[in-house]
Motif scaffolding. Structure first.
Motif, short mmCIF file in Angstrom:
data_model
loop_
_atom_site.label_atom_id
_atom_site.label_comp_id
_atom_site.label_asym_id
_atom_site.label_seq_id
_atom_site.Cartn_x
_atom_site.Cartn_y
_atom_site.Cartn_z
N LEU A 1 0.83 -1.21 0.00
CA LEU A 1 0.00 0.00 0.00
C LEU A 1 0.86 1.26 0.00
CD1 LEU A 1 -2.98 -0.90 2.35
CD2 LEU A 1 -3.03 -0.57 -0.12
N ILE A 2 1.98 1.21 0.68
CA ILE A 2 2.91 2.35 0.66
C ILE A 2 3.45 2.54 -0.76
CG2 ILE A 2 5.16 3.18 1.47
CD1 ILE A 2 4.40 1.89 4.21
N ASN B 1 1.90 1.66 -3.44
CA ASN B 1 0.77 2.18 -4.21
C ASN B 1 0.57 3.68 -3.98
OD1 ASN B 1 -0.88 -0.91 -3.63
ND2 ASN B 1 -0.05 -0.24 -5.58
N LEU B 2 0.74 4.14 -2.75
CA LEU B 2 0.64 5.58 -2.48
C LEU B 2 1.71 6.36 -3.24
CD1 LEU B 2 -0.15 5.77 1.35
CD2 LEU B 2 -1.54 6.68 -0.52
N SER C 1 0.99 9.09 -6.18
CA SER C 1 1.60 10.42 -6.10
C SER C 1 2.41 10.74 -7.34
CB SER C 1 2.47 10.53 -4.85
OG SER C 1 1.70 10.35 -3.70
N TYR D 1 -6.98 9.97 -3.48
CA TYR D 1 -6.11 9.03 -2.77
C TYR D 1 -6.92 7.92 -2.10
CZ TYR D 1 -1.64 11.38 -3.37
OH TYR D 1 -0.48 11.89 -3.91
N ILE E 1 -6.45 4.03 -2.99
CA ILE E 1 -6.09 3.01 -2.00
C ILE E 1 -7.16 1.92 -1.95
CG2 ILE E 1 -5.79 2.62 0.48
CD1 ILE E 1 -3.33 3.70 -1.01
#
Length: 184
Positions: free
Chosen positions: A43-44, A46-47, A51, A73, A77
């Motif tokens: 998930l990090i 993906n963030l 971005s 966002y 997510i």
């Protein structure tokens, strides 16, 4: 979508094939903690991907985001969670890394073409449109476009949210049913 499906499906299949998941079961680490850590790490990633896409779109291609960035966002997510669950489902259904690669590709590529990533799905034949509008990616794209391009709330058409949440529940249930840390 593609990195979530393929990353989880191939990564977990490779871990199972190399007996890493089986070894985790024998450690004091609770298996659910390993899975949560793996999902969180993805998930990090993906963030960061979300971005980068937004930054490149705005500053390189002069794109305009008219809607709420936080909602973009949030739904990005939500999509990442959905597609990671699809990856876990694939990892639970196949036994080898090669099979996971093939199945992940066989699911992700047609979904991109049929869900409206490259061309509008309302231009498809009516019989095909009636099916592909319910693929997991199609309602997610509709909501993200509503938020970013039209400055609309995704809650104006709750059917899209219902479809995405239904896919999340279905993928979660299949993942729980089929995914095991070891073959034995």
């Amino acid at each position: 979508m593609n990195s979530s499906i393929q990353g989880v499906a191939i990564g977990m299949s490779k871990y199972r094939e190399d007996k890493i998941l089986k070894r985790i079961v024998t450690t004091p680490l609770f298996p659910w903690r390993f899975i949560i850590a793996y999902i969180s790490a993805r998930l990090i990633i993906n963030l960061v991907q979300i971005s980068l896409i937004l930054v490149v779109g705005v500053f390189v291609f002069d794109a305009h985001i008219y809607g709420n960035l936080a909602l973009l966002y949030l739904f990005g997510i939500l999509g990442a969670i959905l597609f990671q669950l699809i990856g876990f489902t694939i990892a639970g259904l196949v036994k080898t890394t090669a099979a996971a690669e093939g199945m992940a590709t066989a699911i992700a590529i047609p979904m991109m073409f049929l869900a409206g990533v490259f061309f509008p799905i309302d231009q498809l034949p009516k019989w095909l449109y009636s099916v592909v509008q319910y693929l997991p990616l199609a309602p997610l794209l509709r909501m993200i476009r509503q938020i970013g391009l039209e400055s609309l709330s995704p809650f104006t058409n709750p059917i899209n949210i219902i479809i995405v949440l239904s896919w999340i529940v279905i993928a979660l249930l299949i993942s729980i049913w089929k995914f095991r840390l070891s073959d034995e």
